[in-house]
Structures are given as C-alpha cells and as structure tokens.
Design a protein around this motif. Structure first.
Motif, PDB file in Angstrom:
ATOM      1  N   VAL A  27       0.762  -1.242   0.430  1.00 57.66           N
ATOM      2  CA  VAL A  27       0.390   0.269  -0.145  1.00 57.66           C
ATOM      3  C   VAL A  27       1.106   1.477   0.289  1.00 57.66           C
ATOM      4  O   VAL A  27       0.378   2.447  -0.673  1.00 57.66           O
ATOM      5  N   VAL A  28       1.387   1.829   0.888  1.00 58.25           N
ATOM      6  CA  VAL A  28       3.136   2.380   0.857  1.00 58.25           C
ATOM      7  C   VAL A  28       3.796   2.338  -0.765  1.00 58.25           C
ATOM      8  O   VAL A  28       3.508   3.978  -0.766  1.00 58.25           O
ATOM      9  N   PRO A  34       3.466   6.768  -7.680  1.00 55.77           N
ATOM     10  CA  PRO A  34       2.876   7.339  -8.886  1.00 55.77           C
ATOM     11  C   PRO A  34       2.944   8.766  -8.507  1.00 55.77           C
ATOM     12  O   PRO A  34       3.445   9.539  -9.292  1.00 55.77           O
ATOM     13  N   GLY A  35       2.963   9.784  -6.838  1.00 58.94           N
ATOM     14  CA  GLY A  35       3.196  11.285  -6.260  1.00 58.94           C
ATOM     15  C   GLY A  35       5.144  10.706  -7.375  1.00 58.94           C
ATOM     16  O   GLY A  35       5.134  11.748  -7.734  1.00 58.94           O
ATOM     17  N   ASN A  36       5.950   9.767  -6.732  1.00 58.56           N
ATOM     18  CA  ASN A  36       7.709  10.270  -7.479  1.00 58.56           C
ATOM     19  C   ASN A  36       7.324  10.298  -8.841  1.00 58.56           C
ATOM     20  O   ASN A  36       8.071  11.509  -9.644  1.00 58.56           O
ATOM     21  N   LEU A  38       5.135  11.571 -11.039  1.00 57.57           N
ATOM     22  CA  LEU A  38       4.600  12.632 -11.199  1.00 57.57           C
ATOM     23  C   LEU A  38       5.192  13.975 -11.167  1.00 57.57           C
ATOM     24  O   LEU A  38       5.252  15.288 -11.400  1.00 57.57           O
ATOM     25  N   ALA A  39       6.196  13.990 -10.170  1.00 54.99           N
ATOM     26  CA  ALA A  39       6.678  15.045  -9.591  1.00 54.99           C
ATOM     27  C   ALA A  39       8.340  14.364 -10.504  1.00 54.99           C
ATOM     28  O   ALA A  39       9.950  14.936 -10.012  1.00 54.99           O
ATOM     29  N   GLY A  40       8.660  13.845 -11.495  1.00 50.94           N
ATOM     30  CA  GLY A  40       9.440  13.603 -11.740  1.00 50.94           C
ATOM     31  C   GLY A  40      10.908  12.591 -11.533  1.00 50.94           C
ATOM     32  O   GLY A  40      12.024  12.869 -12.031  1.00 50.94           O
ATOM     33  N   GLN A  41      10.176  12.472 -10.385  1.00 57.00           N
ATOM     34  CA  GLN A  41      11.541  11.571  -9.115  1.00 57.00           C
ATOM     35  C   GLN A  41      12.029  10.330  -9.514  1.00 57.00           C
ATOM     36  O   GLN A  41      12.937   9.832  -8.939  1.00 57.00           O
ATOM     37  N   VAL A  42      11.006   9.039 -10.481  1.00 51.07           N
ATOM     38  CA  VAL A  42      11.536   8.321 -11.132  1.00 51.07           C
ATOM     39  C   VAL A  42      11.602   8.151 -12.338  1.00 51.07           C
ATOM     40  O   VAL A  42      10.109   8.333 -13.257  1.00 51.07           O
ATOM     41  N   GLN A  43      12.884   8.361 -12.922  1.00 50.71           N
ATOM     42  CA  GLN A  43      12.940   8.180 -14.533  1.00 50.71           C
ATOM     43  C   GLN A  43      13.735   7.257 -15.280  1.00 50.71           C
ATOM     44  O   GLN A  43      13.739   7.042 -16.085  1.00 50.71           O
ATOM     45  N   SER A  44      14.214   6.697 -14.673  1.00 50.85           N
ATOM     46  CA  SER A  44      15.667   5.724 -14.975  1.00 50.85           C
ATOM     47  C   SER A  44      15.415   3.896 -14.603  1.00 50.85           C
ATOM     48  O   SER A  44      14.328   3.532 -13.655  1.00 50.85           O
ATOM     49  N   VAL A  45      16.131   3.309 -14.422  1.00 48.30           N
ATOM     50  CA  VAL A  45      15.827   1.928 -13.829  1.00 48.30           C
ATOM     51  C   VAL A  45      15.999   1.445 -12.571  1.00 48.30           C
ATOM     52  O   VAL A  45      15.477   1.380 -12.162  1.00 48.30           O
ATOM     53  N   GLU A  47      16.336   3.572 -10.623  1.00 48.37           N
ATOM     54  CA  GLU A  47      15.274   4.592  -9.316  1.00 48.37           C
ATOM     55  C   GLU A  47      13.997   3.944  -9.106  1.00 48.37           C
ATOM     56  O   GLU A  47      13.789   3.508  -7.703  1.00 48.37           O
ATOM     57  N   PHE A  48      12.901   2.363 -10.456  1.00 50.65           N
ATOM     58  CA  PHE A  48      12.815   1.779  -9.953  1.00 50.65           C
ATOM     59  C   PHE A  48      12.966   0.836  -8.749  1.00 50.65           C
ATOM     60  O   PHE A  48      12.817   0.025  -8.113  1.00 50.65           O
ATOM     61  N   LEU A  49      14.601   0.058  -9.475  1.00 49.49           N
ATOM     62  CA  LEU A  49      14.756  -0.622  -8.353  1.00 49.49           C
ATOM     63  C   LEU A  49      15.133  -0.381  -6.959  1.00 49.49           C
ATOM     64  O   LEU A  49      15.212  -0.944  -5.817  1.00 49.49           O
ATOM     65  N   ASN A  50      15.376   1.161  -7.194  1.00 54.47           N
ATOM     66  CA  ASN A  50      15.466   1.965  -5.546  1.00 54.47           C
ATOM     67  C   ASN A  50      14.056   1.489  -4.947  1.00 54.47           C
ATOM     68  O   ASN A  50      14.219   1.012  -3.534  1.00 54.47           O
ATOM     69  N   ILE A  51      13.512   1.386  -5.190  1.00 54.85           N
ATOM     70  CA  ILE A  51      11.429   1.598  -4.333  1.00 54.85           C
ATOM     71  C   ILE A  51      12.027  -0.003  -4.823  1.00 54.85           C
ATOM     72  O   ILE A  51      10.929  -0.482  -3.981  1.00 54.85           O
ATOM     73  N   ILE A  52      12.326  -1.169  -5.908  1.00 56.96           N
ATOM     74  CA  ILE A  52      11.894  -2.569  -5.497  1.00 56.96           C
ATOM     75  C   ILE A  52      12.641  -2.825  -4.059  1.00 56.96           C
ATOM     76  O   ILE A  52      12.419  -3.955  -3.688  1.00 56.96           O
ATOM     77  N   MET A  53      14.028  -2.089  -3.844  1.00 56.85           N
ATOM     78  CA  MET A  53      15.058  -3.261  -3.101  1.00 56.85           C
ATOM     79  C   MET A  53      14.189  -1.852  -1.292  1.00 56.85           C
ATOM     80  O   MET A  53      15.019  -2.452  -0.367  1.00 56.85           O
TER      81      MET A  53
END
Length: 368
Positions: A27-28, A34-36, A38-45, A47-53
């Motif tokens: 849920v978190v 989605p907020g990240n 829209l804010a442009g803080q997640v633009q590359s692989v 950064e997605f990996l950082n969320i998963i980790m």
C-alpha cells in the motif's frame, strides 16, 4: 497490592504477520510511486530498482518488529511499550541505513544514478518517515494479536460453557429423582410378594429399558424423537406403578421428530408433573407431552390435569426442576429460548419455546 497491567495479547503466526506486513508496504509503495512519477523523481531503471529494494528491505526488517511483539507478549504494559518503541526506533534506523546503502550501490552500478543527499537532516527525515511506517506496522500486528486473543478467549468461554452444560447433564442423569427409583423398586418388590410375577417382570423390563436409554445419552443435544422415547420409557414405569390413575399422552407434529433439543430437557418437567399431579391426587390424572412447530420455533409443553385438582409448585418461577431447565436454555440459546409456566384450573402447564434446528442444519453450521 495492585498488579501491573500486562499485554494480554497472542501474536499472530509468522505467516499471518508476513502477509500483513507485505500488504502494508505494498500500500505504501502504491501510494508513493505515482507521486514520485508525477514529480519526475522516478525516471530511470535504477530509481525503480531503488523502490523495489526499499520494499524488500522493509519487509525483511519487519521481522524485528514481529520478534519484539512476541517478546513483550504477557509482559507489563509499560515495559512492552518501552521495548516496542526501542524496536521501532532501531528498525527505522536500520531501514534508513539500508535505503542510503542501496542508493550508493545503485550509483556505483549505474553511472546515471544520482547520489542521495547525504546530510544529517536528510537522514533524520528519512528515519522519521520509516519510524512512522514501522509504528503503523507494529499497530497492525498489535490489532491482529488483539483480535486473535479475543477469538481464543471466546473459544475458551465456549468450551467452558460446554463443559459446564455437560457436567450439569451428567449430574441430571445421575440424580434422576431418587424417589422414582426407590418407589419403582418398592412396587416391583410388592408385586413379587403378592404373586404378580408377570407384572413385576414387565415393570422390571420397563425400568431397565429406561435406565439403558438414559445411560446411552451422549452430547448436549439429541433429536426430539429420542428425547420423547426417553420420556415414554419413564412414563411406562410410572404407568405400571400407578395403573389406571395415570393417563399419559405424548404427541408431536409431523416433521418435528428430527428437531434438535437439549438432552433431558423434558425430564424435570415430566417429573414435576408426576410429583405435583399423580402423587398429590387420589383421582385420575392426565399428563400430556406435546411438541409443536410454530414458524421457526419449536414448542415443547408438559401439562398435568387432575379430576380433583393438584398441588402446584410452591412458586410459578421456582423449583429445582424449572430453575434447571431455565439455566440450561439460557446457556445454550441465550434470549432465543424461554420457559413459561401457567396455572390451570385443575393443573399446571410448562412450555419451552426454542429455535427449530435439525441435525443437517446443525452440521452445516458447524462446518461453516
């Protein structure tokens, strides 16, 4: 001396705790990502990996929260809160370190991944964020633990009530009116002495059949047809004793014979009908035992009526037999069943009103 209040909780099983934790962090992630984006803080692989980790480390470190909750279960409340606060602080600090470490790792692996803002203030902000989420995780596990504890208490209460009812049933079975046994044996002895051996044999056979039937009763409930058979065996013995002075009628509606009723629920009422009817009157006494279906309810009535009138129970709501029936109905059905009594012109009537339930319906309810 006042004893300190304790954490009376039963922590959920590890699998259930893991499921709750995964749901919380999903849920978190679903709220933050989605907020990240829209804010442009997640633009590359990376950064997605950082969320998963971050998600994976959060779920793994939540094991510390679960271990802390298990450790304080049954401990004094003040100690439990203090320990859990320390565990939450330690877990959120480790989570912050894991978060920054993963970002440094991704920066070393991917050239385009930027370094995090590594300052004391940023570390405090990230730690505070994780502290709140870890506290929510502990609260979620606590609520689950409390619900599990309440369920266990309900199960224990149900078992204790069932044990109390079984003990009461056993006492009722062993305490079948001693005067009934004594008087029956005296009548058999008198029949033998007078030479009426055939009648004595028949009464002995009826008495033994009644005792066998009552001894075979198991559990808290039985089908109405079996309860009426027990009552008929009892009345057969009394009919042999009182002869033509006793008229007995046992009747039930078609389809009611499979209804479930508490074991021995009619026995005290029939004994009362005998005691205050036949034994207290010199003339003919009629005793009627009936079972009627009325909508979703089953009505069981026991009524006596004497030509010369009868001696009523001392109090309409009193007496050991009536009190016994009322207490058993209350334990089994709560407010859904009741016993009412009525003084007749030459007799007395007791009526039990309880929910209609058949054996197949009870099995379906237990399976559910």
């Amino acid at each position: 001396m006042m004893t300190s209040r304790k954490l009376d909780i039963t922590p959920p099983k590890a699998r259930e705790a893991a499921q709750l934790t995964v749901i919380l962090w999903l849920v978190v992630v679903a709220v933050i990502t989605p907020g990240n984006l829209l804010a442009g803080q997640v633009q590359s692989v990376p950064e997605f990996l950082n969320i998963i980790m971050g998600f994976a480390s959060s779920v793994l470190l939540a094991g510390l929260l679960y271990a802390g909750l298990r450790a304080v279960a049954g401990k004094p409340l003040w100690l439990g809160i203090a320990v859990l606060a320390l565990v939450v602080t330690a877990t959120s600090t480790l989570q912050m370190l894991a978060d920054f470490a993963s970002q440094y790792f991704l920066h070393a692996t991917f050239e385009n991944h930027r370094l995090p803002e590594d300052t004391a203030q940023s570390r405090l902000v990230v730690t505070s964020f994780y502290w709140i989420l870890c506290a929510c995780n502990v609260a979620l596990l606590w609520v689950s633990s409390a619900a599990h504890t309440i369920k266990m208490h309900e199960v224990e209460l149900a078992r204790s009530q069932a044990a109390a009812l079984q003990a009461e049933l056993n006492m009722l079975r062993m305490q079948l009116n001693p005067h009934f046994m004594s008087n029956s044996l005296n009548v058999i002895a008198a029949l033998i002495q007078s030479g009426a051996r055939d009648e004595a044999y028949r009464m002995t056979d009826r008495l033994s059949h009644f005792l066998r039937t009552s001894a075979d009763v198991e559990g808290l409930e039985t089908e109405l047809i079996d309860e009426l058979e027990l009552i008929e065996s009892y009345c057969e013995v009394e009919r042999a004793r009182f002869g033509e002075r006793l008229d007995i009628c046992i009747d039930h509606d078609a389809g009611a014979e499979r209804a479930l009723v508490p074991n021995f629920i009619l026995q005290p009422l029939v004994e009362n009908a005998m005691k205050y009817g036949v034994q207290s009157s010199a003339g003919l006494v009629s005793i009627r035992v009936e079972a009627r279906l009325e909508g979703e309810e089953l009505l069981l009535s026991v009524e006596n009526e004497a030509e010369e009138g009868i001696v009523r129970p001392k109090a309409q709501s009193g007496g050991v037999g009536l009190a016994n029936v009322r207490s058993r109905l209350a334990l089994l059905f709560g407010n859904d069943a009741m016993l009412s009594t009525e003084v007749l012109e030459k007799g007395f009537r007791a009526v039990i009103r309880l929910p209609y339930r058949a054996e197949d319906e009870a099995e379906t309810r237990r399976a559910a």
